[in-house]
Design a protein around this motif. Structure first.
Motif, PDB file in Angstrom:
ATOM      1  N   GLY A 162      12.317   6.185   3.162  1.00 24.65           N
ATOM      2  CA  GLY A 162      13.245   7.288   3.378  1.00 24.65           C
ATOM      3  C   GLY A 162      14.557   7.099   2.651  1.00 24.65           C
ATOM      4  N   VAL A 163      15.055   5.875   2.638  1.00 26.31           N
ATOM      5  CA  VAL A 163      16.305   5.589   1.928  1.00 26.31           C
ATOM      6  C   VAL A 163      16.119   5.811   0.433  1.00 26.31           C
ATOM      7  N   GLU A 164      14.995   5.367  -0.105  1.00 26.73           N
ATOM      8  CA  GLU A 164      14.745   5.560  -1.539  1.00 26.73           C
ATOM      9  C   GLU A 164      14.765   7.037  -1.914  1.00 26.73           C
ATOM     10  N   LYS A 165      14.222   7.873  -1.060  1.00 23.71           N
ATOM     11  CA  LYS A 165      14.227   9.311  -1.342  1.00 23.71           C
ATOM     12  C   LYS A 165      15.644   9.877  -1.311  1.00 23.71           C
ATOM     13  N   SER A 223       4.121  -2.708  14.320  1.00 17.95           N
ATOM     14  CA  SER A 223       4.910  -1.474  14.386  1.00 17.95           C
ATOM     15  C   SER A 223       6.276  -1.665  13.744  1.00 17.95           C
ATOM     16  N   CYS A 224       6.855  -2.850  13.881  1.00 17.34           N
ATOM     17  CA  CYS A 224       8.147  -3.121  13.254  1.00 17.34           C
ATOM     18  C   CYS A 224       8.027  -3.056  11.736  1.00 17.34           C
ATOM     19  N   CYS A 225       6.956  -3.614  11.205  1.00 20.26           N
ATOM     20  CA  CYS A 225       6.725  -3.564   9.763  1.00 20.26           C
ATOM     21  C   CYS A 225       6.575  -2.117   9.300  1.00 20.26           C
ATOM     22  N   LEU A 226       5.843  -1.315  10.055  1.00 17.68           N
ATOM     23  CA  LEU A 226       5.700   0.109   9.736  1.00 17.68           C
ATOM     24  C   LEU A 226       7.054   0.803   9.694  1.00 17.68           C
ATOM     25  N   ILE A 227       7.867   0.539  10.701  1.00 22.56           N
ATOM     26  CA  ILE A 227       9.181   1.172  10.801  1.00 22.56           C
ATOM     27  C   ILE A 227      10.062   0.776   9.621  1.00 22.56           C
ATOM     28  N   LEU A 228      10.063  -0.501   9.275  1.00 20.70           N
ATOM     29  CA  LEU A 228      10.904  -0.970   8.177  1.00 20.70           C
ATOM     30  C   LEU A 228      10.443  -0.410   6.837  1.00 20.70           C
ATOM     31  N   HIS A 229       9.137  -0.329   6.630  1.00 20.49           N
ATOM     32  CA  HIS A 229       8.621   0.260   5.393  1.00 20.49           C
ATOM     33  C   HIS A 229       9.002   1.734   5.301  1.00 20.49           C
ATOM     34  N   ALA A 230       8.847   2.463   6.409  1.00 19.74           N
ATOM     35  CA  ALA A 230       9.183   3.888   6.406  1.00 19.74           C
ATOM     36  C   ALA A 230      10.683   4.098   6.229  1.00 19.74           C
ATOM     37  N   LEU A 231      11.481   3.212   6.812  1.00 20.71           N
ATOM     38  CA  LEU A 231      12.933   3.278   6.626  1.00 20.71           C
ATOM     39  C   LEU A 231      13.283   3.096   5.155  1.00 20.71           C
ATOM     40  N   ALA A 272      11.492  13.084  16.898  1.00 18.93           N
ATOM     41  CA  ALA A 272      11.473  13.830  15.634  1.00 18.93           C
ATOM     42  C   ALA A 272      11.695  15.318  15.870  1.00 18.93           C
ATOM     43  N   GLU A 273      11.159  15.833  16.973  1.00 18.11           N
ATOM     44  CA  GLU A 273      11.318  17.253  17.286  1.00 18.11           C
ATOM     45  C   GLU A 273      12.774  17.617  17.563  1.00 18.11           C
ATOM     46  N   ARG A 274      13.582  16.643  17.936  1.00 23.98           N
ATOM     47  CA  ARG A 274      14.975  16.888  18.321  1.00 23.98           C
ATOM     48  C   ARG A 274      15.973  16.554  17.215  1.00 23.98           C
ATOM     49  N   ILE A 275      15.481  16.108  16.078  1.00 24.79           N
ATOM     50  CA  ILE A 275      16.362  15.754  14.963  1.00 24.79           C
ATOM     51  C   ILE A 275      16.471  16.943  14.015  1.00 24.79           C
ATOM     52  N   GLY A 276      17.691  17.431  13.824  1.00 28.66           N
ATOM     53  CA  GLY A 276      17.918  18.590  12.968  1.00 28.66           C
ATOM     54  C   GLY A 276      17.979  18.218  11.499  1.00 28.66           C
ATOM     55  N   ASP A 277      17.824  19.209  10.639  1.00 29.51           N
ATOM     56  CA  ASP A 277      17.811  18.976   9.196  1.00 29.51           C
ATOM     57  C   ASP A 277      19.096  18.321   8.698  1.00 29.51           C
ATOM     58  N   GLY A 278      20.218  18.668   9.302  1.00 29.01           N
ATOM     59  CA  GLY A 278      21.486  18.136   8.826  1.00 29.01           C
ATOM     60  C   GLY A 278      22.016  16.958   9.616  1.00 29.01           C
ATOM     61  N   ASP A 279      21.218  16.430  10.538  1.00 31.12           N
ATOM     62  CA  ASP A 279      21.691  15.331  11.386  1.00 31.12           C
ATOM     63  C   ASP A 279      22.038  14.092  10.575  1.00 31.12           C
ATOM     64  N   ARG A 282      12.789  11.044  10.722  1.00 27.89           N
ATOM     65  CA  ARG A 282      11.569  11.845  10.834  1.00 27.89           C
ATOM     66  C   ARG A 282      10.423  11.179  10.079  1.00 27.89           C
ATOM     67  N   GLY A 283      10.738  10.598   8.927  1.00 25.18           N
ATOM     68  CA  GLY A 283       9.718   9.888   8.164  1.00 25.18           C
ATOM     69  C   GLY A 283       9.196   8.675   8.909  1.00 25.18           C
ATOM     70  N   ILE A 284      10.092   7.977   9.603  1.00 29.37           N
ATOM     71  CA  ILE A 284       9.668   6.844  10.422  1.00 29.37           C
ATOM     72  C   ILE A 284       8.720   7.322  11.519  1.00 29.37           C
ATOM     73  N   ALA A 285       9.085   8.434  12.151  1.00 28.24           N
ATOM     74  CA  ALA A 285       8.241   8.982  13.216  1.00 28.24           C
ATOM     75  C   ALA A 285       6.862   9.349  12.688  1.00 28.24           C
ATOM     76  N   GLU A 286       6.820   9.944  11.511  1.00 29.72           N
ATOM     77  CA  GLU A 286       5.536  10.326  10.919  1.00 29.72           C
ATOM     78  C   GLU A 286       4.658   9.098  10.684  1.00 29.72           C
ATOM     79  N   ALA A 287       5.262   8.012  10.214  1.00 26.88           N
ATOM     80  CA  ALA A 287       4.501   6.784   9.967  1.00 26.88           C
ATOM     81  C   ALA A 287       3.952   6.209  11.264  1.00 26.88           C
TER      82      ALA A 287
END
Length: 210
Positions: free
Chosen positions: A204-207, A193-201, A51-58, A14-19
């Motif tokens: 998200g992992v850090e969190k 876009s790949c750089c954006l995705i990798l940064h957001a990934l 992102a709309e289809r990804i559940g909180d516990g997925d 979801r964080g990747i999608a937001e970015a």
């Protein structure tokens, strides 16, 4: 912490999608300089739907699979299949794992990169997403033994440097390749876009580690 739980980590996607969505205009602006200008819109549309289809516990692998389904089945453009395969092959690596440690994370990224290269003729140096992805994967593999903080920092830096390197390249694939020397001086939208995705990934992992 040496790893993070697969369960519940779909939120990372979801964080990747937001970015991606928040950078829609920037990506389309870059693409419009030497391409057809729809990269940002297509990517944002696809990731927003996923992102709309990804559940909180997925699980992370389930969220990756959701992105794959949307990008490959519902979104047009040349990048859908490439990113779809990227997320699909990453999902396969972690599908049976409960905890993702740095070594597994690096293998996951490498599998995604191999998937992208397997369905096309592009390679690093062609002014494409691989110019950000290949060095980022290499950095992750080289630093995995040092733990997530070091590895994620190295991955981010390599992705950024790879993206920026495309500005001085001549496009060798896609529509931009017809411009020859005129394609120099502009970032590649796929690398951006790949750089954006990798940064957001990485974010998200850090969190998930805290």
């Amino acid at each position: 912490m040496t790893g993070f739980a697969n369960a519940g980590s779909g939120i990372v996607v979801r964080g990747i999608a937001e970015a991606v969505v928040s950078n829609r205009a920037w990506l389309s602006e870059i693409d419009g300089k030497i391409g057809d200008g729809d990269h940002g819109n297509n990517m944002a549309k696809g990731f927003a739907r996923a992102a709309e289809r990804i559940g909180d516990g997925d699980r992370l692998d389930a969220a990756f699979a959701t992105v794959t389904d949307v990008l490959m089945g519902e979104i047009g453009g040349s990048m859908g299949p490439l990113y779809g395969m990227f997320f699909s092959d990453m999902a396969d690596v972690v599908a049976d794992e409960e905890v993702i440690d740095p070594a597994l994370f690096a293998r996951m990224l490498a599998a995604g990169c191999e998937g992208v290269m397997a369905i096309g003729e592009a390679k690093a140096g062609d002014k494409c997403l691989l110019d950000a992805l290949v060095p980022a994967v290499a950095a992750a593999e080289e630093t995995a033994s040092e733990g997530f903080p070091v590895m994620l920092a190295a991955m981010r830096q390599a992705a950024t440097e790879g993206r920026d390197s495309t500005k001085d390249m001549i496009a060798r694939i896609g529509r931009a390749s017809r411009l020859g020397e005129r394609s120099r001086g502009v970032l590649d939208a796929g690398a951006a876009s790949c750089c954006l995705i990798l940064h957001a990934l990485a974010d998200g992992v850090e969190k998930r580690l805290t």
